[in-house]
Design a protein around this motif. Structure first.
Motif, PDB file in Angstrom:
ATOM      1  N   LEU A 188       0.807  -1.223   0.000  1.00 49.36           N
ATOM      2  CA  LEU A 188       0.000   0.000   0.000  1.00 49.36           C
ATOM      3  C   LEU A 188       0.837   1.269   0.000  1.00 49.36           C
ATOM      4  O   LEU A 188       0.319   2.364  -0.231  1.00 49.36           O
ATOM      5  CB  LEU A 188      -0.916   0.017   1.230  1.00 49.36           C
ATOM      6  CG  LEU A 188      -1.961  -1.083   1.292  1.00 49.36           C
ATOM      7  CD1 LEU A 188      -2.795  -0.948   2.558  1.00 49.36           C
ATOM      8  CD2 LEU A 188      -2.858  -1.047   0.069  1.00 49.36           C
ATOM      9  N   TRP A 189       2.105   1.131   0.304  1.00 48.61           N
ATOM     10  CA  TRP A 189       2.963   2.328   0.368  1.00 48.61           C
ATOM     11  C   TRP A 189       4.396   1.912   0.042  1.00 48.61           C
ATOM     12  O   TRP A 189       5.121   1.484   0.925  1.00 48.61           O
ATOM     13  CB  TRP A 189       2.887   2.956   1.758  1.00 48.61           C
ATOM     14  CG  TRP A 189       3.464   4.336   1.849  1.00 48.61           C
ATOM     15  CD1 TRP A 189       3.551   5.268   0.859  1.00 48.61           C
ATOM     16  CD2 TRP A 189       4.021   4.951   3.016  1.00 48.61           C
ATOM     17  NE1 TRP A 189       4.133   6.407   1.335  1.00 48.61           N
ATOM     18  CE2 TRP A 189       4.422   6.249   2.647  1.00 48.61           C
ATOM     19  CE3 TRP A 189       4.217   4.529   4.332  1.00 48.61           C
ATOM     20  CZ2 TRP A 189       5.020   7.130   3.542  1.00 48.61           C
ATOM     21  CZ3 TRP A 189       4.795   5.415   5.228  1.00 48.61           C
ATOM     22  CH2 TRP A 189       5.192   6.702   4.838  1.00 48.61           C
ATOM     23  N   PRO A 236       1.526   9.972  -1.622  1.00 47.84           N
ATOM     24  CA  PRO A 236       0.643  10.061  -0.453  1.00 47.84           C
ATOM     25  C   PRO A 236      -0.121   8.759  -0.246  1.00 47.84           C
ATOM     26  O   PRO A 236      -0.390   8.031  -1.198  1.00 47.84           O
ATOM     27  CB  PRO A 236      -0.304  11.204  -0.813  1.00 47.84           C
ATOM     28  CG  PRO A 236      -0.315  11.250  -2.298  1.00 47.84           C
ATOM     29  CD  PRO A 236       1.053  10.808  -2.744  1.00 47.84           C
ATOM     30  N   LEU A 237      -0.475   8.510   0.994  1.00 46.43           N
ATOM     31  CA  LEU A 237      -1.298   7.340   1.290  1.00 46.43           C
ATOM     32  C   LEU A 237      -2.715   7.575   0.788  1.00 46.43           C
ATOM     33  O   LEU A 237      -3.143   8.715   0.587  1.00 46.43           O
ATOM     34  CB  LEU A 237      -1.349   7.106   2.796  1.00 46.43           C
ATOM     35  CG  LEU A 237      -0.149   6.435   3.456  1.00 46.43           C
ATOM     36  CD1 LEU A 237      -0.430   6.242   4.934  1.00 46.43           C
ATOM     37  CD2 LEU A 237       0.145   5.103   2.802  1.00 46.43           C
ATOM     38  N   SER A 238      -3.430   6.489   0.612  1.00 44.17           N
ATOM     39  CA  SER A 238      -4.829   6.606   0.234  1.00 44.17           C
ATOM     40  C   SER A 238      -5.688   5.994   1.340  1.00 44.17           C
ATOM     41  O   SER A 238      -5.176   5.362   2.270  1.00 44.17           O
ATOM     42  CB  SER A 238      -5.070   5.915  -1.103  1.00 44.17           C
ATOM     43  OG  SER A 238      -6.352   6.249  -1.597  1.00 44.17           O
ATOM     44  N   VAL A 239      -6.985   6.187   1.209  1.00 45.09           N
ATOM     45  CA  VAL A 239      -7.899   5.714   2.249  1.00 45.09           C
ATOM     46  C   VAL A 239      -7.833   4.196   2.388  1.00 45.09           C
ATOM     47  O   VAL A 239      -8.155   3.654   3.442  1.00 45.09           O
ATOM     48  CB  VAL A 239      -9.339   6.167   1.924  1.00 45.09           C
ATOM     49  CG1 VAL A 239     -10.291   5.823   3.053  1.00 45.09           C
ATOM     50  CG2 VAL A 239      -9.371   7.657   1.677  1.00 45.09           C
ATOM     51  N   ASP A 240      -7.415   3.513   1.332  1.00 45.24           N
ATOM     52  CA  ASP A 240      -7.350   2.052   1.396  1.00 45.24           C
ATOM     53  C   ASP A 240      -6.420   1.547   2.491  1.00 45.24           C
ATOM     54  O   ASP A 240      -6.462   0.380   2.873  1.00 45.24           O
ATOM     55  CB  ASP A 240      -6.944   1.461   0.029  1.00 45.24           C
ATOM     56  CG  ASP A 240      -5.719   2.120  -0.567  1.00 45.24           C
ATOM     57  OD1 ASP A 240      -4.768   2.396   0.191  1.00 45.24           O
ATOM     58  OD2 ASP A 240      -5.692   2.359  -1.785  1.00 45.24           O
ATOM     59  N   ALA A 241      -5.546   2.419   3.006  1.00 45.63           N
ATOM     60  CA  ALA A 241      -4.594   2.002   4.043  1.00 45.63           C
ATOM     61  C   ALA A 241      -5.119   2.233   5.457  1.00 45.63           C
ATOM     62  O   ALA A 241      -4.438   1.907   6.428  1.00 45.63           O
ATOM     63  CB  ALA A 241      -3.272   2.745   3.868  1.00 45.63           C
ATOM     64  N   VAL A 242      -6.315   2.806   5.565  1.00 42.21           N
ATOM     65  CA  VAL A 242      -6.836   3.172   6.890  1.00 42.21           C
ATOM     66  C   VAL A 242      -7.974   2.238   7.287  1.00 42.21           C
ATOM     67  O   VAL A 242      -8.967   2.121   6.563  1.00 42.21           O
ATOM     68  CB  VAL A 242      -7.340   4.631   6.911  1.00 42.21           C
ATOM     69  CG1 VAL A 242      -7.781   5.016   8.310  1.00 42.21           C
ATOM     70  CG2 VAL A 242      -6.263   5.567   6.409  1.00 42.21           C
ATOM     71  N   ARG A 290      -6.194  12.354   6.810  1.00 42.27           N
ATOM     72  CA  ARG A 290      -5.682  13.728   6.690  1.00 42.27           C
ATOM     73  C   ARG A 290      -4.748  14.096   7.839  1.00 42.27           C
ATOM     74  O   ARG A 290      -3.903  14.974   7.707  1.00 42.27           O
ATOM     75  CB  ARG A 290      -6.842  14.717   6.673  1.00 42.27           C
ATOM     76  CG  ARG A 290      -7.542  14.800   5.358  1.00 42.27           C
ATOM     77  CD  ARG A 290      -8.452  15.989   5.357  1.00 42.27           C
ATOM     78  NE  ARG A 290      -9.175  16.084   4.097  1.00 42.27           N
ATOM     79  CZ  ARG A 290     -10.077  17.005   3.847  1.00 42.27           C
ATOM     80  NH1 ARG A 290     -10.362  17.906   4.757  1.00 42.27           N
ATOM     81  NH2 ARG A 290     -10.682  17.046   2.679  1.00 42.27           N
ATOM     82  N   ARG A 307      -4.000   4.975  -8.799  1.00 41.31           N
ATOM     83  CA  ARG A 307      -3.635   3.939  -7.843  1.00 41.31           C
ATOM     84  C   ARG A 307      -4.747   2.905  -7.792  1.00 41.31           C
ATOM     85  O   ARG A 307      -5.933   3.243  -7.848  1.00 41.31           O
ATOM     86  CB  ARG A 307      -3.463   4.605  -6.477  1.00 41.31           C
ATOM     87  CG  ARG A 307      -3.237   3.701  -5.294  1.00 41.31           C
ATOM     88  CD  ARG A 307      -3.258   4.556  -4.033  1.00 41.31           C
ATOM     89  NE  ARG A 307      -3.267   3.754  -2.838  1.00 41.31           N
ATOM     90  CZ  ARG A 307      -2.165   3.270  -2.257  1.00 41.31           C
ATOM     91  NH1 ARG A 307      -0.985   3.554  -2.751  1.00 41.31           N
ATOM     92  NH2 ARG A 307      -2.251   2.527  -1.172  1.00 41.31           N
ATOM     93  N   SER A 363      -7.920  -2.934  -0.182  1.00 37.65           N
ATOM     94  CA  SER A 363      -8.220  -2.094   0.975  1.00 37.65           C
ATOM     95  C   SER A 363      -8.074  -2.908   2.256  1.00 37.65           C
ATOM     96  O   SER A 363      -8.445  -4.082   2.295  1.00 37.65           O
ATOM     97  CB  SER A 363      -9.648  -1.542   0.870  1.00 37.65           C
ATOM     98  OG  SER A 363     -10.020  -0.946   2.089  1.00 37.65           O
ATOM     99  N   VAL A 364      -7.556  -2.271   3.296  1.00 32.56           N
ATOM    100  CA  VAL A 364      -7.367  -2.986   4.564  1.00 32.56           C
ATOM    101  C   VAL A 364      -8.699  -3.338   5.239  1.00 32.56           C
ATOM    102  O   VAL A 364      -8.716  -4.137   6.168  1.00 32.56           O
ATOM    103  CB  VAL A 364      -6.497  -2.176   5.562  1.00 32.56           C
ATOM    104  CG1 VAL A 364      -5.086  -2.029   5.061  1.00 32.56           C
ATOM    105  CG2 VAL A 364      -7.129  -0.833   5.853  1.00 32.56           C
ATOM    106  N   ARG A 367      -6.247  11.190  -8.695  1.00 33.74           N
ATOM    107  CA  ARG A 367      -5.725  12.411  -8.088  1.00 33.74           C
ATOM    108  C   ARG A 367      -5.415  13.453  -9.143  1.00 33.74           C
ATOM    109  O   ARG A 367      -4.970  13.125 -10.252  1.00 33.74           O
ATOM    110  CB  ARG A 367      -4.423  12.131  -7.324  1.00 33.74           C
ATOM    111  CG  ARG A 367      -4.592  11.350  -6.047  1.00 33.74           C
ATOM    112  CD  ARG A 367      -3.352  11.481  -5.175  1.00 33.74           C
ATOM    113  NE  ARG A 367      -3.467  10.643  -3.991  1.00 33.74           N
ATOM    114  CZ  ARG A 367      -2.917   9.444  -3.873  1.00 33.74           C
ATOM    115  NH1 ARG A 367      -2.179   8.962  -4.854  1.00 33.74           N
ATOM    116  NH2 ARG A 367      -3.072   8.742  -2.770  1.00 33.74           N
ATOM    117  N   TYR A 392     -11.842   8.755  -4.518  1.00 34.42           N
ATOM    118  CA  TYR A 392     -11.517   7.391  -4.119  1.00 34.42           C
ATOM    119  C   TYR A 392     -12.779   6.546  -4.250  1.00 34.42           C
ATOM    120  O   TYR A 392     -13.844   6.942  -3.757  1.00 34.42           O
ATOM    121  CB  TYR A 392     -11.011   7.387  -2.677  1.00 34.42           C
ATOM    122  CG  TYR A 392     -10.785   6.019  -2.084  1.00 34.42           C
ATOM    123  CD1 TYR A 392      -9.691   5.248  -2.449  1.00 34.42           C
ATOM    124  CD2 TYR A 392     -11.688   5.488  -1.149  1.00 34.42           C
ATOM    125  CE1 TYR A 392      -9.485   3.988  -1.892  1.00 34.42           C
ATOM    126  CE2 TYR A 392     -11.485   4.238  -0.593  1.00 34.42           C
ATOM    127  CZ  TYR A 392     -10.381   3.495  -0.971  1.00 34.42           C
ATOM    128  OH  TYR A 392     -10.179   2.246  -0.426  1.00 34.42           O
TER     129      TYR A 392
END
Lengths: 170, 190
Positions: free
Chosen positions: A26-27, A33-39, A139, B124, B128-129, B138, B145
């Motif tokens: 994911l990174w 930048p990170l994306s929401v998929d990592a949260v 954010r 990208r 997803s986690v 972007r 997203y």
């Protein structure tokens, strides 16, 4: 790193940092930048800066893994999005909770609550609230250790809740 | 990459050392792309297909190369990447994340086809986690997203660096995807 019989410490300083490792999948680009998929939510496992260093978050004490290439991000306790309303009726709150394990005393979780009741299953959170809160938390996340960055692993625990500088290795 | 003998082909008027440099660059880009290591702006380049043709009967350095670099959209690469998510194991994030399930990957592929039709490339594409697949688009501080979760839902999130993010549920299907793509384009370019 071990609990050694210490009880949980429920008191978080607002400026305390919470660390979370991010998979290379994911990174993998330090400048990206990170994306929401990592949260994740609910119950995001994190390490608290009062009891562990940033590079300690690369250790999975439960399964005995060390993700030496993974990046580490952090959010300060005061920056955790505190609450969200759904249609003016359902009130969700979010807060850091110390949840130490025997092998990892710094282990904590950012938990979700609905009317003060712990929501520990994603199915119990409305999907739009779930995604929106993750975006808000993203954010506030700061990059601490970049992917593939080599840092010295400190053996002694932190002396304060602050983000203590680490040594980068060549 | 194909190497084959074509004795009928004329030697290129381009000097040999220039050919070699071009070949090396093309190889480096394709190999980096295969390892998913390209960064912007190289990542936005279409895939290069270099056909190196060496004159028959003569050794590599003895005869000029003819390099034909053709372009091909990399939608296949996105599709392959989606398929690769199916091999993830539970806990792939070093925590408890579920891999995207087959139905989620299939729905994401359907969306990918719609994106290709609309020529809107994601910046990208990642698992997803929370269990699912996420597409990120972007432009500067603006991002859109789109998340396909394992429960069968699709959500879009629009975010800039200033205002509160906006979330909306998307109807899965060609019409819903078409409307979503139009909205993403409008959001990123308004």
């Amino acid at each position: 790193m071990c609990a050694n019989g210490r009880p949980p410490d429920p008191h978080f300083h607002p400026e305390e940092f919470l660390f979370r490792r991010i998979p290379i999948l994911l990174w993998d680009q330090p400048g990206e930048p990170l994306s929401v998929d990592a949260v994740k939510l609910p119950d995001i496992s994190v390490g608290r800066s009062k009891y562990g260093h940033a590079e300690w978050a690369r250790f999975d004490c439960v399964h005995g893994n060390h993700y030496e290439d993974w990046g580490v991000v952090a959010v300060q306790v005061q920056d955790i999005p505190g609450e969200q309303w759904k249609e003016g009726v359902f009130h969700f709150t979010f807060q850091a909770c110390h949840a130490p394990s025997e092998k990892d005393y710094s282990h904590s979780e950012i938990r979700a609550f609905e009317n003060s009741e712990h929501v520990d299953a994603v199915e119990r959170l409305p999907e739009d609230i779930h995604l929106l809160w993750r975006a808000r938390l993203l954010r506030k996340m700061k990059s601490v250790i970049k992917p593939y960055q080599k840092v010295a692993i400190r053996e002694n625990p932190p002396v304060s809740h602050k983000l203590e500088p680490f040594q980068t290795l060549p | 990459m194909q190497c084959e003998s074509t004795p009928q082909r004329e030697a290129s008027p381009i000097p040999l050392h220039v050919h070699r440099v071009v070949v090396m660059i093309a190889l480096a880009i394709d190999q980096a792309r295969a390892r998913d290591e390209l960064t912007f702006p190289l990542a936005t380049l279409p895939r290069l297909t270099a056909d190196i043709v060496i004159g028959s009967g003569e050794s590599w350095p003895g005869r000029p190369l003819v390099l034909e670099a053709t372009t091909r959209p990399d939608w296949d690469r996105f599709s392959d990447k989606l398929d690769s998510f199916g091999s993830l194991l539970k806990g792939w994030d070093g925590d408890e994340a579920d891999p995207p399930n087959r139905e989620t990957v299939d729905r994401a592929k359907s969306f990918l086809s719609s994106l290709e039709g609309a020529s809107l490339r994601p910046n990208r594409l990642a698992p997803s986690v929370v269990g699912g697949v996420g597409f990120t688009f972007r432009l500067g501080d603006l991002s859109a997203y789109v998340e396909f979760n394992n429960k069968g839902s699709v959500y879009a999130l629009y975010s800039d660096a200033v205002t509160d993010p906006q979330v909306e549920r998307i109807a899965a299907g060609l019409l819903g995807f078409s409307e979503l793509i139009d909205k993403i384009k409008q959001y990123l370019h308004e």
